[in-house]
Design a protein around this motif. Structure first.
Motif, PDB file in Angstrom:
ATOM      1  N   LEU A 180      42.666  52.760  39.959  1.00 43.53           N
ATOM      2  CA  LEU A 180      42.124  52.034  41.098  1.00 43.53           C
ATOM      3  C   LEU A 180      42.281  50.546  40.811  1.00 43.53           C
ATOM      4  O   LEU A 180      41.619  50.011  39.919  1.00 43.53           O
ATOM      5  N   ARG A 181      43.162  49.909  41.536  1.00 46.76           N
ATOM      6  CA  ARG A 181      43.437  48.502  41.251  1.00 46.76           C
ATOM      7  C   ARG A 181      43.062  47.639  42.446  1.00 46.76           C
ATOM      8  O   ARG A 181      43.070  48.096  43.601  1.00 46.76           O
ATOM      9  N   GLY A 182      42.740  46.399  42.178  1.00 48.89           N
ATOM     10  CA  GLY A 182      42.370  45.493  43.260  1.00 48.89           C
ATOM     11  C   GLY A 182      42.070  44.117  42.726  1.00 48.89           C
ATOM     12  O   GLY A 182      41.961  43.891  41.512  1.00 48.89           O
ATOM     13  N   LEU A 183      41.918  43.165  43.630  1.00 44.98           N
ATOM     14  CA  LEU A 183      41.602  41.795  43.257  1.00 44.98           C
ATOM     15  C   LEU A 183      40.210  41.711  42.655  1.00 44.98           C
ATOM     16  O   LEU A 183      39.387  42.618  42.821  1.00 44.98           O
ATOM     17  N   ALA A 184      39.959  40.617  41.970  1.00 50.38           N
ATOM     18  CA  ALA A 184      38.609  40.364  41.478  1.00 50.38           C
ATOM     19  C   ALA A 184      37.659  40.298  42.658  1.00 50.38           C
ATOM     20  O   ALA A 184      37.917  39.601  43.640  1.00 50.38           O
ATOM     21  N   GLY A 185      36.567  41.054  42.583  1.00 47.67           N
ATOM     22  CA  GLY A 185      35.585  41.033  43.650  1.00 47.67           C
ATOM     23  C   GLY A 185      35.851  41.975  44.795  1.00 47.67           C
ATOM     24  O   GLY A 185      35.153  41.947  45.801  1.00 47.67           O
ATOM     25  N   SER A 186      36.876  42.832  44.666  1.00 44.57           N
ATOM     26  CA  SER A 186      37.196  43.743  45.762  1.00 44.57           C
ATOM     27  C   SER A 186      36.356  45.007  45.739  1.00 44.57           C
ATOM     28  O   SER A 186      36.505  45.861  46.606  1.00 44.57           O
ATOM     29  N   GLY A 187      35.477  45.164  44.738  1.00 38.51           N
ATOM     30  CA  GLY A 187      34.536  46.281  44.736  1.00 38.51           C
ATOM     31  C   GLY A 187      34.890  47.429  43.824  1.00 38.51           C
ATOM     32  O   GLY A 187      34.347  48.527  43.952  1.00 38.51           O
ATOM     33  N   LYS A 188      35.765  47.194  42.869  1.00 34.96           N
ATOM     34  CA  LYS A 188      36.199  48.275  41.971  1.00 34.96           C
ATOM     35  C   LYS A 188      35.029  48.841  41.174  1.00 34.96           C
ATOM     36  O   LYS A 188      34.875  50.077  41.072  1.00 34.96           O
ATOM     37  N   SER A 189      34.225  47.982  40.598  1.00 42.81           N
ATOM     38  CA  SER A 189      33.124  48.454  39.753  1.00 42.81           C
ATOM     39  C   SER A 189      32.054  49.166  40.568  1.00 42.81           C
ATOM     40  O   SER A 189      31.456  50.149  40.106  1.00 42.81           O
ATOM     41  N   THR A 190      31.802  48.691  41.778  1.00 42.11           N
ATOM     42  CA  THR A 190      30.822  49.355  42.627  1.00 42.11           C
ATOM     43  C   THR A 190      31.286  50.758  42.985  1.00 42.11           C
ATOM     44  O   THR A 190      30.502  51.720  42.985  1.00 42.11           O
ATOM     45  N   ILE A 191      32.572  50.887  43.264  1.00 41.74           N
ATOM     46  CA  ILE A 191      33.122  52.207  43.581  1.00 41.74           C
ATOM     47  C   ILE A 191      33.044  53.116  42.369  1.00 41.74           C
ATOM     48  O   ILE A 191      32.638  54.278  42.470  1.00 41.74           O
ATOM     49  N   SER A 192      33.431  52.596  41.208  1.00 39.04           N
ATOM     50  CA  SER A 192      33.398  53.435  40.003  1.00 39.04           C
ATOM     51  C   SER A 192      31.981  53.853  39.669  1.00 39.04           C
ATOM     52  O   SER A 192      31.742  54.982  39.218  1.00 39.04           O
ATOM     53  N   THR A 193      31.001  52.966  39.898  1.00 35.71           N
ATOM     54  CA  THR A 193      29.603  53.324  39.656  1.00 35.71           C
ATOM     55  C   THR A 193      29.143  54.417  40.613  1.00 35.71           C
ATOM     56  O   THR A 193      28.427  55.344  40.219  1.00 35.71           O
ATOM     57  N   SER A 194      29.564  54.324  41.875  1.00 35.30           N
ATOM     58  CA  SER A 194      29.201  55.359  42.850  1.00 35.30           C
ATOM     59  C   SER A 194      29.770  56.712  42.435  1.00 35.30           C
ATOM     60  O   SER A 194      29.074  57.736  42.495  1.00 35.30           O
ATOM     61  N   ILE A 195      31.020  56.720  42.023  1.00 35.12           N
ATOM     62  CA  ILE A 195      31.642  57.970  41.581  1.00 35.12           C
ATOM     63  C   ILE A 195      30.933  58.491  40.326  1.00 35.12           C
ATOM     64  O   ILE A 195      30.651  59.687  40.203  1.00 35.12           O
ATOM     65  N   ALA A 196      30.636  57.584  39.401  1.00 36.43           N
ATOM     66  CA  ALA A 196      29.970  57.990  38.162  1.00 36.43           C
ATOM     67  C   ALA A 196      28.606  58.611  38.456  1.00 36.43           C
ATOM     68  O   ALA A 196      28.257  59.677  37.915  1.00 36.43           O
ATOM     69  N   ASN A 197      27.823  57.987  39.315  1.00 35.00           N
ATOM     70  CA  ASN A 197      26.492  58.505  39.616  1.00 35.00           C
ATOM     71  C   ASN A 197      26.564  59.841  40.354  1.00 35.00           C
ATOM     72  O   ASN A 197      25.752  60.742  40.118  1.00 35.00           O
ATOM     73  N   LEU A 198      27.538  59.974  41.257  1.00 35.03           N
ATOM     74  CA  LEU A 198      27.689  61.221  41.994  1.00 35.03           C
ATOM     75  C   LEU A 198      28.005  62.374  41.056  1.00 35.03           C
ATOM     76  O   LEU A 198      27.356  63.427  41.096  1.00 35.03           O
ATOM     77  N   PHE A 199      28.972  62.177  40.174  1.00 27.80           N
ATOM     78  CA  PHE A 199      29.386  63.275  39.301  1.00 27.80           C
ATOM     79  C   PHE A 199      28.464  63.437  38.097  1.00 27.80           C
ATOM     80  O   PHE A 199      28.432  64.505  37.491  1.00 27.80           O
TER      81      PHE A 199
END
Length: 1421
Positions: free
Chosen positions: A377-396
């Protein structure tokens, strides 16, 4: 046909059209029939969308036309993509009920021909839920179509369809469950806690529906389970009417969804469409119990929902949760030294945001058909990568499927260290699943030094091996691993190996392990991931309509909260209004960090209306980076930065926050910067929208992009805000040194040296300064002169104090690396300044005073590096040992010793302990799973080859210690011997499988068939100097020569030995062969004719190793008889043995140095070095690297290194450049005595001699004194110190003149057994000896006349211990008080001691006498 009611199930579409220059469509299906319209939900950005939705089609006639239109939905409009029209009668005539129907989509042309690549839609028709009505409809359809000429096939189809209405199959029941789920997804779109589960469950259940045909319809257990699930999902009908029950029964609904997810995964595996692809026998045999457990749990959940009472029992999982010894397992896992990862403070995606990418990722995780097991999952700084990864981590995590979540942070050095990543992943995986924990801990136990192994080796042993070894995991669904922010892990140089391993080796993970990596698209990461087939790439686009919509939702959510928090302002219900919200979205440019920072900015302000207006005054940016820059500028302007005092504080404090290597609390910042007037918190509280700050937690920027902005002059236009990283690092380096100079001193806590470990710590700012001052120094590029002076001043005064502090912090092992870095910094800076001097002679004076590479300081640093490498365990075991043990043992002529040692303060060794530093252990190479049997250097010295009982041959890089290729596998059993060919292009190995194999180094494989011929294990191989022949020795007692080119034997087997041939080698000219055998002999052979030229006898045990000297004039051999023999080959062919040296154990390997001056020998866990000319041993043996028997060793071609392989499964590389040879041939010292005045010490040795030493200088002043014929067992001085007596195991006693060393009496014969102890009487007139049998003999000390014999058994005869002694664990203590004075390193094996006042003499196993003095009149710690 009378009108009938049917159900339409829209499954998916494939190959939807879209322009190549545009993005995939946001597709939905519009259904038209009999004038009514219905539609599916929209699936974003996909040419293969999946809906799985059900629709009712009432009042249908055979002539009714079903119209399906696939449309694209943009932000503002809709557009038709393609469609199909087909009469209901044609559908019923050509397809069964519930049969999957595929129709080509075109410009309204009905056609069932589906050429590859054409757009198509997949759906099915079923009856309505009420069976009788459905059956009547089908019967009516049958009659109508029969009148038109119904085919037999169609009649059978309708008959079968009627049957299915009375008893639904698995697929139909799944379709009903999916329709319920779909309805539920729509209901709970606004419910944050429920929605992620509902969509994920819908997704997985839909995937099961697609792959399950009729194969499960006869499985009654599955049918019953699905029926129970359908009944449970009746809760959706209740929710439709009473949506408020969602909040009341939130936990129960979540449990239903999670249980459905787990059940769907199981059915998929059961149907053989899971990650394994085929069902495992164990899973099949347990299926009835598992299915029934699922069914009962759904019944329980239905009761819970209906009653409104939540249950607390665990959900059913088909993942096995074995109860294993958790305590022991976790203790072992902690040896991996993982980095703590606390994600509790990480934010998740808001409800109804990022749904498209979250759905893509969850689908990729759960769908076995998705190719690749890595998602980037790639993107610019501040594009929400860590928030998305945290959501996936918490879900699973909630689904018990998160194996590991590792996230990196640029501002935390420990969390951004590439060296810790694999260990942390392994720790989390081992904690997640007990079975994985057992497999990982087994590898930790097998390779205790695994934490210091190369990353590739760690990855293989700690991750790949355990995951592959547990076959049962393949049946249990996905396990998720997440690496978040890989671009913040180290830098491009330090993470090179990690990224290479992750990109290339992770493909070896089983398919069920789904690894997600998030990062910016940095060049090194992009190059690694874009060109391998196992990576699925998802890019976060900041300009998409979906992203804009998500940011709008984000603003709406937070504006509502701000309105609620500011009720007194009476903001309008729709404040700030759609126009301003849209303007904020436009300025965000698709960056969530912009949106979140803007929200913080608005919240922090006194007037939120005014704050929004400030933000909207800025122009809309054309790119994301500019948008952030404008936002940060506005945030800083709002903090009243026109105040010069504030600007000054901002520069100092913010510069510190950005530059620190580990975040500090505001209190630590105050102490580090010595902020007395205005605490940092006074400034920090005004920057709440860009900083994370609290009273207790460390201060850090909310996002790295803010630090990037402040430190980049291109982006930060206002010089008042711009942070110059170099000058700030210079400031931090100076502040660190200031605090350390104020604090550090000897014995920082005024605590005594003790046997127990020190449990203390340092203040946060001092701890930071100790660990990171060198980091900041090494970044400094300017201000060379002052910082160089500071470094010199600090090291000359506080180097030892700093090592003490590092020991207190438990960071002693980092000291050597840090000192190496400061030494390199000094070297580079001096070189740069030297170039400047050469171009500008006026700088000569500056050169003389400022360069940090002046000989004295440079040598001091190098000495400190050698010190920390030589005594790492010592320094770390107790902070005060750096003064009381390490410093006294340093070479007396070293700069470090001469700078800091003061005999009035510290202990000292008479004559100095070492002439040079002990050879440091350079590297420990870990990778083999079993005992290492053989090692060798390549001819250029750049590589090392090793082989082991694990059947592998491994090649290592000498410089880095990393494996330079994957292990060479091919042997079917233990590999006993290995070597390089002379040109380094081939590796030869011999094995217990009775073969010799030749490996191509460049191709990393065998380049010819194995060489067969031996009838026993091959114990030794060698390559001829010209590389054309190979030599092998075997258990079959023969030696064989092989032609490399033809792979055939070039001579008949050489026979003559009467035992196993343990060692073979060629002479330097290749004309002769040397062999050592179990028959205790060495044989010399002609390599051309095979004739035996000589048989060398002398060893009393098996000859384990033989070696030719590089000049071909001598031969060395090692034997189990514990001896090394040097044989000189005369021109007549006869051997001459100039010396024999004795080990304390079997000698398993010998090797000549390239200059022929030294021989290295290996025995037990020690390597010894011998002078070829004199036979004397080096004063320093190589110890401490291996913990088990050393099987093999070899010199490097340069002679500066030795490589060794051991039964402890490791390969060690040693630096031998500084090892000297002692002038005295030492043997075990058995007895010591000190004169009454403490001036001299007498030693008695195993070599039957005595020596007299000066206690002050440590020099031998008389001896060797000869008179006994066996080992000396005891010595004792007369009361006046003029004479000393000696007793030996030859049953005699001698009296010696202490001044001249002449024998005054004896040998006096008394006991018929060994003499244990001798002593003078109090008046010196008599000499007494005690024998082993308990008799005491008394002689006249002047005449030697035997005065009496007394039988008086004494278990412990009287012996003067002295005021000091050495304990069993090597501590030197004061006998009277028990006070601890010092400790000896484990390289000193103490045999006997004697002490006088503050002096102790120590006799060692190697025969060395060490006289250590402690300062008099000083209170010792």
């Amino acid at each position: 046909m009378s009108p009938t009611n049917l159900r339409l199930h829209i499954a998916e579409a494939n190959n939807l059209p879209h322009k190549s220059s545009s993005k995939p469509p946001n597709a939905f299906v519009e259904i038209q029939v009999n004038g009514s319209r219905q539609r599916t939900k929209t699936v974003s950005k996909s040419i293969n969308p999946s809906w799985n939705e059900d629709f009712q089609l009432p009042g249908l006639e055979l002539d009714s036309v079903l119209s399906l239109r696939v449309q694209h939905e943009s932000r503002w409009s809709k557009s038709l993509l393609c469609g199909v029209d087909i009469p209901i009668g044609k559908l019923l005539e050509n397809y069964d009920l519930a049969q999957e129907i595929k129709l080509r989509l075109s410009d309204f042309k009905s056609d069932v021909d589906l050429p590859q690549g054409q757009p198509q839609i997949i759906f099915c028709i079923t009856s309505q839920k009420h069976v009788p009505a459905g059956a009547d409809a089908i019967a009516d359809a049958r009659r109508t179509l029969q009148a038109r000429g119904l085919s037999d096939a169609t009649r059978e189809t309708l008959d079968e369809s009627t049957g299915t209405l009375t008893r639904r199959g698995a697929r139909q029941t799944l379709a009903i469950i999916i329709s319920k789920l779909d309805a539920f997804v729509k209901i709970v779109d606004e419910t944050a806690k429920i929605h992620p589960y509902s969509y994920l469950v819908w997704q997985v259940t839909s995937s099961v529906y697609k792959i399950v045909k009729g194969q499960l319809d006869r499985d009654s257990a599955i049918i019953n389970l699905l029926n129970t699930m359908e009944q449970t999902f009746a809760f959706v009908d209740v929710i439709k009417v009473l949506p408020e029950k969602i909040a009341l029964l939130d936990d129960t609904i979540k449990d239903i969804l999670k249980q459905t997810f787990e059940c769907a995964l199981y059915i998929r595996e059961y149907a053989q469409h899971g990650f394994r692809g085929r069902i495992r026998h164990q899973l099949l045999s347990d299926s009835d119990d598992i299915i029934e457990s699922f069914r009962l749990k759904f019944e329980e959940l239905k009761v819970s929902f209906d009653s409104g009472v939540a249950i607390n029992t665990a959900l059913v999982s088909f993942r096995n949760h074995h109860k294993l010894d958790t305590l022991i397992r976790m203790q072992t896992l902690r040896k991996l030294q993982p980095v703590a990862m606390d994600s509790s403070g990480h934010t998740e995606c808001l409800p109804n945001t990022r749904r498209d990418v979250l759905e893509q990722i969850t689908n990729w995780i759960t769908n076995p058909q998705n190719e690749g097991n890595v998602l980037w999952l790639r993107g610019l700084a501040g594009s929400g990568k860590s928030t998305i990864s945290t959501s996936i981590a918490n879900l699973f995590r909630d689904l018990n499927r998160l194996g590991a979540f590792v996230f990196f942070s640029r501002d935390m050095k420990k969390r951004s260290d590439p060296a810790t990543v694999v260990r942390t992943l392994a720790y989390q995986l081992g904690s997640f699943d007990p079975r994985l924990g057992v497999a990982i801990t087994a590898n930790i136990d097998a390779t205790p030094s695994i934490t210091q192994a190369p990353i590739a080796s760690q990855f293989s042993k700690l991750l790949v091996g355990p995951l592959i070894s547990l076959d049962a995991l393949r049946d249990e669904g996905p396990i998720v691993l997440i690496l978040d922010g890989l671009d913040e892990c180290g830098n491009t140089r330090t993470r090179r190996e990690l990224i290479s391993v992750v990109a290339e080796e992770i493909v070896k993970f089983p398919a069920f392990v789904r690894t997600i990596v998030t990062s910016r698209a940095e060049l090194d990461i992009r190059n690694a991931f874009e060109h391998i087939g196992n990576v699925c790439v998802i890019g976060l686009e900041t300009t998409s309509d979906v992203t804009q919509s998500d940011i709008m939702s984000y603003f709406c959510h937070h504006m509502a909260r701000i309105r609620a928090d500011n009720k007194i302002l009476q903001l309008k219900p729709d404040w700030p209004g759609s126009r301003k919200l849209r303007a904020l979205c436009d300025r965000a440019c698709g960056l969530f960090i912009w949106a979140s920072t803007a929200v913080f900015f608005i919240e922090e302000g006194h007037d939120p209306v005014e704050r929004i207006d400030m933000l909207l005054q800025a122009e809309v940016s054309s790119d994301a980076e500019s948008a952030l820059d404008i936002l940060y500028s506005k945030a800083l302007q709002s903090a009243a930065l026109t105040d010069s005092t504030f600007i000054s504080d901002f520069q100092v404090i913010m510069g510190t926050i950005i530059c620190v290597k580990d975040p500090l609390t505001h209190s630590a910042i105050d102490h580090l910067l010595a902020l007395d007037k205005r605490p940092s918190l006074h400034t920090l509280l005004r920057l709440g929208c860009v900083l994370e700050c609290s009273t207790e937690k460390p201060v850090r920027v909310l996002h790295p992009s803010f630090a990037d902005f402040l430190s980049n002059p291109r982006r930060c236009k206002n010089m008042a805000w711009l942070i110059d990283l170099s000058s700030r690092n210079f400031m931090l380096a100076s502040q660190c040194l200031d605090r350390l100079e104020e604090t550090l001193r000897r014995n920082l806590y005024d605590s005594p040296l003790s046997l127990s470990k020190v449990d203390a710590n340092l203040p946060e700012h001092i701890a930071y300064a100790c660990v990171f001052w060198i980091d900041h120094i090494c970044i400094v590029n300017e201000e060379l002169t002052p910082i160089s002076h500071r470094v010199e001043k600090f090291l000359l005064h506080h180097l030892l104090h700093w090592l003490e502090a590092m020991s207190i912090l438990k960071r002693s092992w980092d000291s050597s690396e840090l000192l190496t870095r400061i030494a390199e910094w000094a070297r580079v800076r001096s070189f740069v300044l030297l170039l400047a001097v050469e171009s500008n002679p006026n700088l000569t004076v500056q050169w003389q005073v400022s360069v940090p590479h002046r000989v004295g300081l440079s040598q001091l640093i190098n000495d400190a590096i050698m010190c920390t490498q030589s005594y790492p365990n010592f320094i770390s075991s107790h902070p005060l040992l750096i003064y009381e043990s390490v410093l006294p043992l340093l070479p007396a002529n070293s700069t470090l010793y001469q700078t800091f040692h003061d005999p009035s303060l510290f202990p000292w060794v008479a004559g100095g302990f070492e002439e040079s530093y002990p050879p440091p252990l350079q590297k420990v190479l870990s990778g083999h799973d079993q005992q290492v049997q053989s090692v060798a250097f390549s001819p250029d010295g750049l590589r090392i080859v090793s082989c082991a009982d694990d059947g592998t041959v491994r090649v290592w890089d000498h410089t880095s210690g990393m494996e330079s290729m994957t292990p060479l596998r091919g042997h079917e059993d233990q590999v006993f011997s290995v070597c390089f060919s002379p040109d380094g292009t081939r590796i030869i190995s011999g094995s217990k499988d009775r073969t010799v194999r030749i490996w191509d180094v460049h191709r990393r494989e065998q380049n010819q068939p194995p060489l067969h011929g031996h009838t026993g294990s091959i114990l030794s191989v060698a390559s001829a100097p010209d590389g054309r022949r190979i030599l092998s020795g075997s258990e079959d007692m023969t030696i064989r020569l092989w032609d490399v080119e033809t792979s055939t034997q070039s001579l008949l087997p050489l026979q003559g030995h009467n035992g196993w041939v343990w060692s073979v080698c060629f002479s330097p000219d290749g004309m002769q062969i040397l062999s050592g055998s179990e028959d205790n002999t060495i044989r010399l052979w002609d390599s051309v004719s095979g004739t035996c030229l000589a048989v060398m006898k002398g060893h009393n045990g098996a000859v384990m190793s033989v070696a030719f000297a590089p000049d071909g004039l001598s031969v060395a051999s090692g034997s189990v008889d514990q001896t090394i023999r040097l044989w000189m080959l005369s021109s007549s062919g006869e051997e001459i043995v100039p010396w024999v040296s004795v080990h304390t154990g079997p000698v398993l390997s010998v090797s000549f140095s390239p200059d022929c001056k030294r021989i290295a020998s290996a025995s037990i866990d020690t390597i010894r070095l011998w002078d070829v000319k004199s036979g004397t041993e080096s004063s320093t043996s190589l110890r401490g690297g291996h913990s088990d028997v050393i099987h093999s060793l070899a010199f490097s071609p340069s002679g500066r290194s030795i490589v060794s392989g051991s039964a402890d499964r490791t390969v060690c590389v040693w630096n031998t450049a500084l090892i000297g040879i002692s002038e005295v041939q030492d043997t075990r010292l058995c007895a010591l005595a000190c004169s009454p005045n403490g001036a001299i010490v007498v030693s008695g040795s195993q070599d039957h001699t005595l020596r007299v030493w000066d206690a002050a200088s440590g020099k031998e002043i008389r001896g060797p004194l000869r008179g006994h014929t066996d080992a000396i067992s005891s010595v004792s001085f007369s009361p006046d110190g003029t004479r000393f007596a000696s007793g030996a195991r030859d049953m005699t006693v001698c009296v010696w003149d202490a001044t001249t060393g002449t024998r005054a009496l004896g040998p006096l014969k008394g006991p018929n057994v060994a003499c244990l102890f001798v002593a003078f009487s109090a008046d010196g007139a008599e000499v007494t000896a005690c024998s082993e049998d308990g008799r005491m003999f008394i002689w006249d000390a002047t005449t030697g006349t035997c005065l009496s014999t007394i039988r008086h058994p004494i278990d412990h005869p009287c012996r003067y211990r002295g005021p000091l002694e050495v304990t069993a664990d090597a501590w030197i203590v004061e006998v009277a008080t028990g006070k601890t004075l010092s400790r000896l390193p484990r390289t000193i094996s103490t045999v006997t001691t004697v002490s006088h006042k503050t002096m102790i003499a120590i006799g060692t196993l190697s025969g060395r006498l060490i006289v250590m003095h402690f300062p008099a009149g000083v209170k010792l710690p």
